[in-house]
Write a protein that holds these residues in place. Structure first.
Motif, PDB file in Angstrom:
ATOM      1  N   GLN A   7       0.816  -1.208   0.000  1.00  0.00           N
ATOM      2  CA  GLN A   7       0.000   0.000   0.000  1.00  0.00           C
ATOM      3  C   GLN A   7       0.851   1.261   0.000  1.00  0.00           C
ATOM      4  O   GLN A   7       0.319   2.351   0.031  1.00  0.00           O
ATOM      5  N   THR A   8       2.150   1.101  -0.002  1.00  0.00           N
ATOM      6  CA  THR A   8       3.044   2.247   0.120  1.00  0.00           C
ATOM      7  C   THR A   8       3.500   2.717  -1.253  1.00  0.00           C
ATOM      8  O   THR A   8       4.097   1.956  -1.995  1.00  0.00           O
ATOM      9  N   ARG A   9       3.216   3.966  -1.591  1.00  0.00           N
ATOM     10  CA  ARG A   9       3.675   4.510  -2.860  1.00  0.00           C
ATOM     11  C   ARG A   9       5.093   5.037  -2.694  1.00  0.00           C
ATOM     12  O   ARG A   9       5.477   5.528  -1.646  1.00  0.00           O
ATOM     13  N   SER A  10       5.883   4.951  -3.754  1.00  0.00           N
ATOM     14  CA  SER A  10       7.265   5.408  -3.722  1.00  0.00           C
ATOM     15  C   SER A  10       7.316   6.890  -4.041  1.00  0.00           C
ATOM     16  O   SER A  10       7.035   7.296  -5.163  1.00  0.00           O
ATOM     17  N   LEU A  11       7.634   7.690  -3.047  1.00  0.00           N
ATOM     18  CA  LEU A  11       7.857   9.111  -3.244  1.00  0.00           C
ATOM     19  C   LEU A  11       9.206   9.448  -2.645  1.00  0.00           C
ATOM     20  O   LEU A  11       9.559   8.986  -1.573  1.00  0.00           O
ATOM     21  N   GLY A  12       9.966  10.284  -3.330  1.00  0.00           N
ATOM     22  CA  GLY A  12      11.266  10.655  -2.802  1.00  0.00           C
ATOM     23  C   GLY A  12      12.191  11.079  -3.928  1.00  0.00           C
ATOM     24  O   GLY A  12      11.837  11.105  -5.101  1.00  0.00           O
ATOM     25  N   THR A  13      13.422  11.440  -3.534  1.00  0.00           N
ATOM     26  CA  THR A  13      14.449  11.852  -4.461  1.00  0.00           C
ATOM     27  C   THR A  13      15.539  10.797  -4.442  1.00  0.00           C
ATOM     28  O   THR A  13      16.047  10.471  -3.368  1.00  0.00           O
ATOM     29  N   PRO A  14      15.931  10.231  -5.599  1.00  0.00           N
ATOM     30  CA  PRO A  14      16.831   9.078  -5.601  1.00  0.00           C
ATOM     31  C   PRO A  14      18.094   9.255  -4.778  1.00  0.00           C
ATOM     32  O   PRO A  14      18.548   8.308  -4.133  1.00  0.00           O
ATOM     33  N   LEU A  15      18.706  10.433  -4.786  1.00  0.00           N
ATOM     34  CA  LEU A  15      19.949  10.634  -4.053  1.00  0.00           C
ATOM     35  C   LEU A  15      19.791  10.408  -2.558  1.00  0.00           C
ATOM     36  O   LEU A  15      20.783  10.135  -1.863  1.00  0.00           O
ATOM     37  N   TYR A  16      18.580  10.508  -2.043  1.00  0.00           N
ATOM     38  CA  TYR A  16      18.357  10.410  -0.596  1.00  0.00           C
ATOM     39  C   TYR A  16      17.330   9.337  -0.237  1.00  0.00           C
ATOM     40  O   TYR A  16      16.929   9.240   0.922  1.00  0.00           O
TER      41      TYR A  16
END
Length: 383
Positions: A181-190
């Protein structure tokens, strides 16, 4: 009413019937931020609008509004205060009305000034750590910590102060949530590994992983994965490079950037960025304790931007220009130690006689000590 075709707010326009747009502050693929005036109070605020194309469903718009309320319910001086939130009926755009900040994003500070000395970086990291512990206790995970989402300002006493941005799109960790149920949000470097492969639910350790990489970026001036990002021909290649289990120790990588980190940083960084979330630190306070204990021994990074070198050189020139001429008073005044010593005789001389040695006071002037027992030197002792 359907969303507006032109979703850019013009200067002077009134949004949601009570916020007059002054100017645009930032634009992005997910939305925009404007400086506005609240017409009823004449107070300046920041208006953030999220485009309906990003939050296309009614369910996601409601989640945006609910998550904004959760973030605004966490009391912390390091979280941007939210005054209003909702979905504008005329444009269909979800929005947040927040306090208007004065300062710079951490990313912009790093670009203009280079790496932070440890004595300036660690207090800011400690502020973020304490704030994350508060939000995690409220079951809110940011999911997209990065220098662009940390806003640095200066207090009246000259100390630096940081606020975490974009908690309005944070993830509320619901009871019984699973990784699917968890969507992937974020910035690849971190981003943490679980944000790429879904191997574990998004959790507090996801934010702490990102904060460890931000710590490295602040102390060195560039992200840990900067070399891989520059050399990878595609995002997929970059993600594969990040999965390498034999990653280079951060102290060696920092040395190529002319930045010095303490030997203990390698072990700390390895735990803070462990592939498995359960192997990382349990809280922000625990993660921050290790760098704080050894911060006194950290050498400040020697990586300086051109503008910073120019400012340093100008400061040295100004100091030399203001330096007083050779001061005659230093030749006229006696050293401090000299004021406590006599002009001629050494201190030890005050405790010794001028002529006779100390041993002479215990011996007769003419006869040797043995003569007092055996008689005079002229003949044997009397019978």
């Amino acid at each position: 009413m359907p969303p507006m075709a032109d979703q850019t707010l013009r200067e002077g326009a009134v949004f949601h019937e009570k916020y007059q747009v002054i100017r645009s502050l930032a634009q992005g693929g997910m939305g925009a931020v404007y400086e506005v005036i609240h017409l009823e109070t004449n107070r300046r605020r920041a208006l953030k609008v999220m485009l309906p194309s990003v939050l296309g469903s009614e369910e996601l718009r409601n989640r945006f509004r609910a998550e904004a309320r959760v973030a605004s319910g966490i009391e912390s001086e390091h979280i941007v205060e939210t005054f209003d939130a909702g979905i504008d009926r005329a444009s269909g755009m979800p929005f947040l009305v927040m306090e208007l900040l004065k300062g710079q994003e951490l990313a912009d500070v790093l670009k203009s000034q280079g790496a932070f000395p440890p004595d300036r970086a660690l207090p800011l990291i400690a502020q973020v750590s304490r704030t994350l512990d508060k939000t995690h206790a409220a079951r809110v995970v940011h999911r997209d910590l990065k220098p662009e989402n940390l806003f640095v300002s200066t207090r009246e006493d000259g100390t630096l102060h940081v606020k975490i941005l974009d908690f309005g799109i944070a993830k509320v960790v619901a009871e019984g949530q699973n990784a699917g149920q968890t969507r992937s949000l974020g910035t690849p470097l971190y981003m943490a590994p679980e944000q790429f492969d879904g191997s574990a639910p998004i959790s507090a350790q996801t934010d702490l992983f990102a904060l460890a990489h931000i710590t490295y970026t602040m102390l060195v001036g560039v992200p840990y994965w900067a070399e891989e990002m520059e050399s990878s021909p595609s995002l997929y290649g970059f993600l594969m490079a990040m999965q390498n289990p034999d990653s280079e120790p951060p102290t060696q990588r920092a040395a190529r950037r002319r930045a010095q980190l303490p030997p203990g940083f390698d072990a700390w960084f390895a735990r803070a960025t462990a592939k498995r979330a359960q192997d990382r630190f349990r809280s922000g306070a625990e993660q921050q304790a290790a760098p704080s204990r050894c911060s006194a021994g950290w050498a400040a990074p020697r990586l300086l931007s051109a503008s910073r070198r120019a400012r340093s050189q100008a400061a040295r020139s100004a100091t030399r220009a203001k330096a007083p001429p050779p001061v005659a008073t230093r030749r006229m005044a006696r050293p401090a130690a000299a004021r406590h010593r006599p002009a001629t005789r050494p201190a030890a001389a005050r405790h010794r006689p001028a002529t006779r040695p100390a041993a002479a006071r215990h011996r007769p002037a003419t006869r040797p000590a043995a003569a007092r027992i055996r008689g005079t030197p002229e003949g044997p002792p009397p019978r």
